[in-house]
Scaffold this motif. Structure first.
Motif, mmCIF file in Angstrom:
data_model
loop_
_atom_site.group_PDB
_atom_site.id
_atom_site.type_symbol
_atom_site.label_atom_id
_atom_site.label_comp_id
_atom_site.label_asym_id
_atom_site.label_seq_id
_atom_site.Cartn_x
_atom_site.Cartn_y
_atom_site.Cartn_z
ATOM 1 N N GLN A 1 0.861 -1.243 0.128
ATOM 2 C CA GLN A 1 0.237 0.087 -0.263
ATOM 3 C C GLN A 1 0.285 1.419 -0.045
ATOM 4 O O GLN A 1 0.011 2.323 -0.628
ATOM 5 N N ALA A 2 1.793 1.219 1.096
ATOM 6 C CA ALA A 2 2.640 2.101 0.960
ATOM 7 C C ALA A 2 3.276 2.564 -0.893
ATOM 8 O O ALA A 2 3.317 3.536 -0.873
ATOM 9 N N TYR A 3 3.672 1.777 -0.962
ATOM 10 C CA TYR A 3 4.006 1.502 -2.447
ATOM 11 C C TYR A 3 3.694 2.088 -4.241
ATOM 12 O O TYR A 3 3.835 2.827 -4.262
ATOM 13 N N GLN A 4 2.423 2.256 -3.430
ATOM 14 C CA GLN A 4 1.488 1.922 -4.623
ATOM 15 C C GLN A 4 0.785 3.460 -4.258
ATOM 16 O O GLN A 4 0.989 4.622 -5.137
ATOM 17 N N ASP A 5 1.169 3.919 -2.708
ATOM 18 C CA ASP A 5 0.738 5.490 -2.232
ATOM 19 C C ASP A 5 1.839 6.409 -2.962
ATOM 20 O O ASP A 5 1.858 8.003 -3.602
ATOM 21 N N LEU A 6 2.931 5.962 -2.868
ATOM 22 C CA LEU A 6 4.202 6.875 -3.813
ATOM 23 C C LEU A 6 3.899 6.983 -5.100
ATOM 24 O O LEU A 6 4.552 7.970 -5.489
ATOM 25 N N ARG A 7 3.761 5.520 -5.757
ATOM 26 C CA ARG A 7 3.660 5.637 -6.801
ATOM 27 C C ARG A 7 2.327 6.751 -7.828
ATOM 28 O O ARG A 7 2.592 7.519 -7.933
ATOM 29 N N SER A 8 1.302 6.672 -6.814
ATOM 30 C CA SER A 8 0.066 7.820 -7.176
ATOM 31 C C SER A 8 0.725 9.189 -6.606
ATOM 32 O O SER A 8 0.232 10.010 -7.471
ATOM 33 N N GLU A 9 1.839 9.205 -5.480
ATOM 34 C CA GLU A 9 2.116 11.634 -5.099
ATOM 35 C C GLU A 9 2.691 11.168 -6.502
ATOM 36 O O GLU A 9 3.123 12.413 -6.343
ATOM 37 N N LEU A 10 3.557 10.721 -7.040
ATOM 38 C CA LEU A 10 4.524 10.568 -8.287
ATOM 39 C C LEU A 10 3.448 11.516 -9.523
ATOM 40 O O LEU A 10 4.808 12.238 -9.999
ATOM 41 N N LYS A 11 2.880 10.042 -9.263
ATOM 42 C CA LYS A 11 2.168 10.548 -10.789
ATOM 43 C C LYS A 11 1.208 11.946 -10.626
ATOM 44 O O LYS A 11 1.716 13.031 -11.648
ATOM 45 N N ARG A 12 0.595 12.173 -9.543
ATOM 46 C CA ARG A 12 0.437 14.215 -8.965
ATOM 47 C C ARG A 12 1.088 14.356 -9.258
ATOM 48 O O ARG A 12 1.012 15.832 -9.542
ATOM 49 N N ALA A 13 2.390 14.694 -8.403
ATOM 50 C CA ALA A 13 3.340 15.458 -8.895
ATOM 51 C C ALA A 13 4.185 15.707 -10.139
ATOM 52 O O ALA A 13 3.950 17.660 -10.723
ATOM 53 N N GLU A 14 3.963 14.344 -10.888
ATOM 54 C CA GLU A 14 4.481 15.268 -12.457
ATOM 55 C C GLU A 14 3.490 15.727 -13.067
ATOM 56 O O GLU A 14 3.958 16.820 -14.245
ATOM 57 N N GLU A 15 1.962 15.318 -12.929
ATOM 58 C CA GLU A 15 0.717 16.205 -13.698
ATOM 59 C C GLU A 15 1.045 17.531 -12.766
ATOM 60 O O GLU A 15 0.593 18.346 -13.917
#
Length: 444
Positions: free
Chosen positions: A109-123
């Motif tokens: 879950q922490a890994y998925q959260d990091l991936r989601s936050e990274l995608k949001r920051a790139e957007e």
């Protein structure tokens, strides 16, 4: 090779027993309210697990000796200690599996959260308008502020001319670009930080699934049983681990020690004096029905496992009564003396055979020089004997090994294994029955 396999089996069973005892100790220790109580419960649990491995020896020994009360008590003890050990093994396996699964779920879950936050920051970084580097814009702003119009307008607070207005508009545009450059700089730092965290957790296993083993097995089982869920597979895996430890630790030692045949007893050696007494008694028993002391050359049996033959075996071929022949007085006196000495000999102590192979050897085998029996004929006669005695015949390799321990010489003749120096009593009886009776005559 048999000893090597036995040692390896004992080592493997010992490891399973040690693991099972450790699990029982931890389970018992968790039941104690204080540390001392936990030590007491843990020691009792470990002792019960060790008892579980020893009970099969006691149970089968009692069954072999036909002590049914001891066998029933052993079975009851084994059921109780195995049930207790099974519950502790299930509890320990379930606790460890669910704890590991939960930890992996948190990591996933922490890994998925990091991936989601990274995608949001790139957007978000993509939404920032085009701009020059932050340092370039800042340098240009500093250059604008050095112009005289900047001072005349009092920092763009009192604009009185067109040149001052143009400078202030340029300064405002540069400040907006500087803000975009600052936001982009912060976004790039955030993206770099998130990427570092993602790269740090990329090497850990089970990033997408908390329990990959259960997931794969569930997909395989769903091909045949669509209603099976991952929770059912996890429960089955936990039960399988507990059964592995309990069955392996409970019967591993018994199976490993079977390589040494603990309950097989070697035949007792027969003293030469007792063997001579049996030979004398046998000579007397054969000499009784004969009326005339005819000189007969008797072949002395070889010293071996057949020295303790029972004397109660009746003669299979009837004794043909011979006509009385006049003999010399000296010979009669000598023969009668031998018969009398044999009759007054000390009674022979009969030795009961220990195994079915020894009983068959004593009842169906005769020592005879110059004779031989093939391994196939010997085993067929042994099976017939077992059928007549209502006994279960042993397998051919086991029978050959036990028969070889009796000291019979074995050779390979013309591609067939033959036992030298023995004959089957059934064949001897058939041979005697087919012979015509021979009567002695005396010349006038």
């Amino acid at each position: 090779m048999r000893h090597v396999l036995g040692v390896l089996g004992v080592l493997a069973a010992g490891v399973l027993l040690a693991v099972s005892a450790a699990m029982n100790w931890r389970f018992g220790f968790s039941l104690g309210r204080t540390e001392l109580d936990g030590q007491i419960y843990g020691a009792a649990s470990a002792a019960a697990d060790c008892m579980k491995a020893l009970v099969p020896f006691f149970f089968f020994a009692a069954v072999r000796n036909r002590i049914w009360s001891q066998a029933a008590a052993s079975a009851l003890v084994w059921v109780v200690v195995t049930a207790y050990s099974m519950t502790s093994a299930l509890g320990h396996a379930a606790l460890n599996r669910f704890d590991t699964t939960g930890h992996r779920a948190q990591e996933a879950q922490a890994y998925q959260d990091l991936r989601s936050e990274l995608k949001r920051a790139e957007e978000q970084a993509g939404w920032i308008p085009q701009h020059r580097p932050y340092e370039t814009v800042q340098s240009e702003i500093d250059g604008v502020k050095l112009q005289k119009a900047w001072k005349w307008s009092n920092g763009c607070t009192a604009v009185n001319s067109k040149s001052e207005r143009t400078l202030c508009q340029q300064l405002t545009s540069l400040e907006a670009e500087l803000a975009s450059a600052s936001s982009a700089k912060q976004a790039d730092a955030r993206i770099a930080e998130l990427k570092a965290k993602v790269d740090a957790t990329a090497g850990t296993p089970a990033l997408s699934e908390a329990d990959p083993q259960a997931k794969v097995l569930t997909e395989l089982v769903n091909a045949f049983f669509p209603n099976v869920k991952i929770d059912n597979v996890q429960m089955a895996l936990t039960l399988f681990v507990a059964l592995l430890l309990e069955i392996g630790s409970g019967f591993g030692m018994y199976v490993a020690f079977s390589q040494w045949r603990l309950y097989d007893r070697l035949p007792k050696p027969v003293s030469p004096k007792l063997a001579q007494m049996e030979a004398n008694t046998a000579a007397a028993a054969v000499a009784v029905p004969v009326l005339t002391p005819v000189t007969v050359q008797q072949k002395r049996p070889r010293s071996g496992a057949n020295d303790n033959r029972s004397l109660e075996i009746p003669l299979e071929a009837p004794v043909v009564p011979a006509r009385a022949i006049e003999a010399q007085p000296a010979q009669v006196h000598q023969a009668e003396t031998k018969v009398a000495e044999s009759r007054v000999a000390a009674p022979v102590r009969r030795l009961a055979p220990e195994t079915n192979t020894e009983r068959f050897y004593k009842e169906n085998i005769e020592v005879r020089d110059g004779s031989s029996v093939t391994a196939t004929e010997l085993y067929e006669d042994y099976c017939s004997w077992c059928e007549s005695k209502n006994k279960e015949p042993a397998a051919l390799p086991s029978f050959a090994r036990e028969f070889a321990e009796l000291g019979v010489k074995k050779e390979k003749v013309a591609g067939r294994v033959r036992y030298i120096g023995i004959a089957l009593k059934s064949d001897m009886a058939l041979e005697e029955a087919t012979k015509s009776p021979i009567f002695g005559t005396v010349a006038a």
